[in-house]
Design a protein around this motif. Structure first.
Motif: not given
Length: 588
Positions: A349, A351, A353, A372
């Protein structure tokens, strides 16, 4: 700790050079000892000559037996001195080139650790010039320094000792005139260093321009840039000629200036010696010894003055190499080796941010970027040129670090991961192809050196490159050069390299830009198969290649202005829809 990066003066360069030379202190000590042996043996020869001269008293009053013995002694001393000098030369060669080898290796290691921003801001030709041309100049200066500096210094001290044993008064006369040589040497050194440094810098500019013009010769000819290129080269070449001439001028002052001082001292010693003979305080043989020593004493000042000039050139070159070595490294050296234990699991995963980034502080590019990407998701980045698509990939790969926010891989900030371990998770195919000088097999196995031929052939078949590889003269063993393959074939090899690596995640940045339409369709099918179950990031200008993406990010001016699947974005009739239809409108 942040390393020093400002320009270095000659003393700073030499101060940094000394510890590297110090690794070979045994060779250094042997060189100094042999220099001492050689000098002492040479300086003892004039004493024997003086003794032989004093055996010639007058007509019929010559002691040939003693003179013969003296000549034998002289021959033995000369042979031993020559042998010591020869061995010292071998040691100095080894000492010099070992030192330069270490410096080059440090420079290359540091080059691997420097941030991409440094390499972007410095022409590659200048960096090549520092590592090759400047270290060559450094080796020449060091070799001359080791060969003459130790011998010269020992000669000065030993000559004074031998002269004192012959005449204290004449020795003091020589000492009084000695500072003049130091003043001359300092004047020359202070002026020549700046000229040699400018010469070295300009040589780097010239190397960079030549490299650009040679690599881009087709573009130069296609756009009629030959005259402008020649003018740019002429301007740099003129500056190089100017600095080289000035450096040579100041360095050429050494011999005439020091020889004038030598002649003055020699004449004064001869005059003082003649007066001493008339006063009965000195013999003719003794005067010949003193005249010989006066010449021997001043000769090292000639040599040392020349050495100082060469060392100034060497210091100027060393300072440029050490400026490269002293640049703040992007990572600790252990980071380069990586730790595969920290590598993330396949299909991780990713991400983004609240990420902000700018290449220049006053020109923001990526602003408040949020994303994401779930495991196995296929993410496409589209948008006009300069919108930040490739920059996003650069941040993900940590070619640059974010200014604000964070990028997480499986919940871990990528800044907390060794770069090597992070990058082992990604297979990357760029628009710009890169192949090394080597065989096809070596280029394909670049990221997997233990790959078998069966694995390589299978990956080549999947990437649709096996067709042309097997037609090459030596197949996988065919050596590659810069122009041996077409742009499309090079890109197929880069795609094959990623296929062979079989990475957990993929990054495709215009990966099929140089490939024909039919092969592109086949490659796209191979990528579709490869991307199954893997998190993938695709940068594309041709929107037809991203229609199957799970998420399309439409970027403009560093921001995401639209996101969604292909059909949803078309239904919105927004920026993406206009961009998509404009491409097909051009084709119709």
């Amino acid at each position: 700790m942040k390393k020093q990066t400002e320009k270095m003066d000659s003393w700073q360069a030499m101060k940094q050079l000394l510890p590297i030379i110090g690794r070979y202190r045994l060779l250094l000590v042997l060189s100094i000892l042999l220099a001492g042996v050689s000098v002492v043996l040479q300086l003892y020869v004039p004493i024997i000559f003086g003794q032989a001269i004093d055996q010639i008293v007058g007509v019929g009053r010559v002691n040939f037996a003693v003179i013969g013995q003296d000549l034998v002694k002289i021959i033995i001393l000369v042979v031993l001195s020559a042998a010591a000098t020869w061995v010292m030369g071998l040691i100095n060669n080894k000492l010099t080139y070992q030192t330069v080898q270490d410096i080059r290796e440090k420079a290359i290691r540091q080059l691997q650790l420097l941030p991409l921003s440094y390499l972007d801001q410095h022409p590659s030709g200048d960096i090549v010039s520092r590592i090759i041309a400047d270290t060559d100049q450094l080796s020449d200066g060091l070799l001359l320094g080791f060969s003459q500096l130790f011998t010269g210094a020992i000669t000065i001290v030993a000559t004074l000792v031998f002269m004192l044993s012959q005449s204290v008064g004449i020795t003091l006369l020589v000492l009084v005139l000695t500072p003049v040589s130091f003043i001359v040497a300092r004047f020359i050194a202070s002026h020549s260093y700046q000229m040699f440094r400018r010469q070295s810098q300009t040589r780097g500019e010239q190397t960079s321009l030549i490299e650009e013009m040679v690599n881009g010769v087709k573009v130069v000819k296609a756009f009629g840039y030959e005259k402008t290129a020649s003018s740019r080269f002429a301007e740099i070449n003129q500056r190089l000629q100017k600095y080289s001439q000035q450096a040579t001028f100041y360095s050429s002052l050494t011999n005439p200036a020091t020889r004038f001082i030598n002649s003055l001292i020699y004449a004064l010693v001869a005059l003082a010696g003649a007066l001493s003979i008339m006063a009965g305080n000195l013999t003719v043989g003794g005067l010949s010894v003193l005249l010989n020593y006066a010449n021997q004493y001043m000769k090292p000042f000639n040599d040392i003055s020349s050495v100082i000039t060469e060392l100034q050139n060497a210091a100027a070159c060393a300072s440029r190499v050490f400026e490269l070595i002293n640049q703040e490294a992007e990572v600790d050296p252990v980071d380069l080796e990586g730790d595969d234990e920290t590598a993330a699991a396949a299909g991780g995963e990713v991400v983004f941010d609240h990420v902000d980034f700018a290449y220049q502080a006053d020109k923001p590019l990526i602003q408040d970027f949020n994303l994401t990407a779930k495991p196995g998701m296929r993410v496409a980045l589209v948008g006009p040129t300069g919108c930040g698509k490739t920059t996003t990939i650069n941040l993900l790969m940590r070619f640059y670090d974010v200014d604000k926010g964070a990028i997480l891989l499986n919940g871990t900030d990528i800044r907390d991961m060794p770069r090597h371990a992070l990058r082992k998770n990604f297979g990357m195919v760029l628009q710009d192809t890169w192949l090394e000088e080597g065989t096809v097999r070596e280029n394909l196995a670049y990221g997997k050196e233990d790959a078998s031929d069966e694995e390589i052939i299978q990956a080549a078949k999947e990437a649709h490159s096996w067709g042309f590889i097997r037609r090459l003269p030596q197949g996988l063993d065919t050596p590659l050069s810069a122009d041996s393959l077409s742009a499309g074939q090079k890109q197929l090899l880069c795609i094959t390299r990623v296929m062979l690596l079989d990475p957990p995640m993929l990054i495709l940045d215009e990966a099929t830009s140089s490939i024909d339409t039919r092969t592109e369709m086949l490659i796209q099918q191979a990528f579709d198969k490869l991307m199954q179950g893997r998190t993938s990031f695709v940068v594309a200008h041709q929107l037809s290649t991203v229609v199957n993406a799970d998420l399309i990010l439409v970027m403009k001016d560093g921001k995401i202005i639209e996101r969604g699947r292909h059909a949803d974005l078309l239904a919105k009739d927004g920026f993406y829809s206009k961009l998509y239809h404009s491409q097909f409108a051009k084709l119709s």
